[in-house]
Design an enzyme around this catalytic site. Sequence first.
Site, mmCIF file in Angstrom:
data_model
loop_
_atom_site.group_PDB
_atom_site.id
_atom_site.type_symbol
_atom_site.label_atom_id
_atom_site.label_comp_id
_atom_site.label_asym_id
_atom_site.label_seq_id
_atom_site.Cartn_x
_atom_site.Cartn_y
_atom_site.Cartn_z
ATOM 1 C CB ALA A 165 -0.993 -0.055 1.319
ATOM 2 C CB ALA A 166 3.880 2.284 1.761
ATOM 3 N N PRO A 167 3.195 4.354 -0.794
ATOM 4 C CG PRO A 167 3.654 6.255 -1.837
ATOM 5 C CD PRO A 167 3.929 5.006 -2.111
ATOM 6 C CG ASP A 204 4.606 -0.836 1.766
ATOM 7 O OD1 ASP A 204 4.169 -0.852 0.859
ATOM 8 O OD2 ASP A 204 5.604 -1.350 2.239
ATOM 9 N NE ARG A 261 7.351 2.212 -0.562
ATOM 10 C CZ ARG A 261 7.412 3.068 -1.542
ATOM 11 N NH1 ARG A 261 8.585 3.770 -2.005
ATOM 12 N NH2 ARG A 261 6.522 2.886 -2.428
ATOM 13 C CG ASP A 287 6.147 -10.578 3.548
ATOM 14 O OD1 ASP A 287 5.365 -10.450 2.749
ATOM 15 O OD2 ASP A 287 7.225 -11.282 3.640
ATOM 16 C CG ASP A 307 0.310 -0.910 -7.013
ATOM 17 O OD1 ASP A 307 1.015 -1.035 -8.067
ATOM 18 O OD2 ASP A 307 0.334 0.433 -6.521
ATOM 19 C CB CYS A 357 3.957 1.926 -12.624
ATOM 20 S SG CYS A 357 5.250 1.773 -11.631
HETATM 21 C C1 LIG Z 1 4.512 0.226 -6.074
HETATM 22 S S1 LIG Z 1 4.897 0.353 -4.646
HETATM 23 C C2 LIG Z 1 3.081 0.597 -4.074
HETATM 24 C C3 LIG Z 1 2.413 1.868 -4.300
HETATM 25 C C4 LIG Z 1 1.268 2.350 -3.664
HETATM 26 N N1 LIG Z 1 0.086 1.134 -3.958
HETATM 27 C C5 LIG Z 1 0.675 3.516 -3.882
HETATM 28 O O1 LIG Z 1 -0.230 3.448 -4.872
HETATM 29 O O2 LIG Z 1 1.013 4.543 -3.304
HETATM 30 C C6 LIG Z 1 4.967 -1.206 -3.979
HETATM 31 C C7 LIG Z 1 5.120 -1.303 -2.392
HETATM 32 O O3 LIG Z 1 5.006 -2.864 -2.359
HETATM 33 C C8 LIG Z 1 5.795 -2.796 -0.967
HETATM 34 N N2 LIG Z 1 5.911 -4.537 -0.872
HETATM 35 C C9 LIG Z 1 6.956 -5.093 -1.422
HETATM 36 N N3 LIG Z 1 6.866 -6.609 -1.149
HETATM 37 C C10 LIG Z 1 5.854 -6.755 -0.130
HETATM 38 C C11 LIG Z 1 5.305 -7.619 0.579
HETATM 39 N N4 LIG Z 1 5.706 -8.825 0.533
HETATM 40 N N5 LIG Z 1 4.573 -7.054 1.672
HETATM 41 C C12 LIG Z 1 3.907 -5.942 1.472
HETATM 42 N N6 LIG Z 1 4.431 -4.965 0.973
HETATM 43 C C13 LIG Z 1 5.250 -5.126 -0.028
HETATM 44 C C14 LIG Z 1 6.836 -2.005 -1.064
HETATM 45 O O4 LIG Z 1 7.501 -1.585 0.144
HETATM 46 C C15 LIG Z 1 6.279 -0.971 -1.805
HETATM 47 O O5 LIG Z 1 5.790 0.080 -0.975
#
Ligand SMILES: C[S@@+](CC[C@H](N)C(=O)[O-])C[C@H]1O[C@@H](n2cnc3c(N)ncnc32)[C@H](O)[C@@H]1O
Length: 539
Positions: free
Chosen positions: A268-270, A291, A296, A318, A338, A393
């Site tokens: 979800a982050a940011p 996240d 983040r 996670d 995402d 993206c």
């Molecule tokens: C593309 S960004 C998300 C952008 C966000 N959805 C937004 O619209 O603002 C991908 C995010 O996935 C998180 N991430 C990656 N692997 C993850 C996991 N196994 N569990 C939770 N978060 C994860 C990363 O830390 C990163 O913040």
Amino acid sequence: MSEGEANDVSLEDAPAAGKPQNKAERSSTGDITTDVYAAAAECLDAVLKGRASVKSAIFNSPFPEKRFLMAITQKTMDNLVHIKRIAYKSNLLKQETRLSKSMAYVLIYDLLFGEMKRARGIAGLIWRYRKALNEEMQKYLKENEVQDVSQLKKGDQKGLQHPRYIRVNTILSSRDEVEKTLKNEGFILKEYEAQSQKGFLKSIRKMGARSFYHDYHVPNVVVLNPMINFYNHELEKTGKIVVQDKASCLASLLLNPPAGSTVIDACAAPGMKTSHLAALMENQGKIFAVDLDAERCKRMEKSLQHYGVTCATTINEDFLKISPQNERFSAASHILVDPTCSGSGVTSRTNKQNRQSKKEERERLQKLKHLQMTLLKHALSFPNVQRVVYATCSISPEEDEEVVQEALKSNSQFILRPYSKYLPKWKGCGKPRYSVGPNCLRSFPEKHLTNGFFVAVMERYVPLAQEEGLVDGEVKEVGDSGKAEPGENGEVKIEQPVTDWNPAKDKRRKRKRKHEDTTEHWSAEKSSQSKPSAKRNKK
Ligand SMILES: C[S@@+](CC[C@H](N)C(=O)[O-])C[C@H]1O[C@@H](n2cnc3c(N)ncnc32)[C@H](O)[C@@H]1O
């Protein structure tokens, strides 16, 4: 100020009335070089502030040597994205306050791209910075992997010419309020040339600096000239708008959870999409914004507060470690995935990325694909989830169609819903060489004037066989040739295994699905202000 902002003209700079340029710049000096700079700066100012086109600015200028004036003004415009970037990096505009921005751009053009050989008249002000500017120029050429300025792209350089999209945060404001504020600041709401994607994009391509439009596809998104900077605007500071690329709004829009539902935003982050989801849900229900990254997550928490989101809880965890059976999360009916991706669709990043060897690039994509698929499969394993949206993206099919195709192959309970069912006005689908391609949404930077983006909508599938107590079977895509074969309504066809397959039942199932589709009252085009029906929630 962020790097991106260096390309912007702030709102204070933009009003149509325009502040007069420095007197020194305006007055005729009797020196033809200084005079042409002054005239070109005035023309540039008029163009950037939307008061004139280049041609009409030149025509209306009192400067007599029109061809001379045209050449320098047009060439400054053509190279403006590079000039602004170099000016920003060299810190020139902060150090040299005697020059208006437009004059600085014209002078930088002539120094770095043009003919300036010595300091005369007003050029003396920029001449003092020539060493710093030349150094920045060399770095810039290296970054863009070109040898000299003639190889830099002119005008529509990727990533810097997309419109400015702002999403109205309907939790704290309304489209009417934002529209009123913009109008009070001198912006004019325009209509598209025609009510079609083509008509909309045609109008956007030639949008003036003071115009704005309602977005054609995404409700509550307003489209403005890319020169307009909203980062420090009152509407942004008060959380009433979110500066967000339009393509990134499509994921939440297609998940579209009704008010009151339980949602997991798995990566979800940011929190951009979380805040959009909350707005679509009218801040009612529950969003678990998960996240992995602690930093983040903190930023997301602040940002959600800023946007007035009260229905979301941030969880620094996670997603893969969250058990689908965990009571707290098992009620989730909608999940957004995402994940981390290569970001190859984000046009402002594409120029900066280091060149990797093909092998390194392939390995990196395979690693990302593995992670993405694991996350998507995990989302599909939640017991009550009805709709899962997968988004990136990235423009690489390894991270997009291949992930969706393989995840669906391993899970017989979900089908791919054609995005066109929910967003029929969007024209732009996935790679047709994958069977899932035609049903996935893609945005293309040059075509849609957004970042490159990919979205797939998966929904739980209840086969008739199961409803009637028959043995549920393997789900497979029709078309072993690997060719795309969109079924009725465009979705990938699902076949029952031969042993259970009964053409009469299949016909009934299709008829039933068709009926459901035509009676489906929900459309992604609905305004997020209208109440979604509870009926949809039950689906
Ligand atoms: C593309 S960004 C998300 C952008 C966000 N959805 C937004 O619209 O603002 C991908 C995010 O996935 C998180 N991430 C990656 N692997 C993850 C996991 N196994 N569990 C939770 N978060 C994860 C990363 O830390 C990163 O913040």
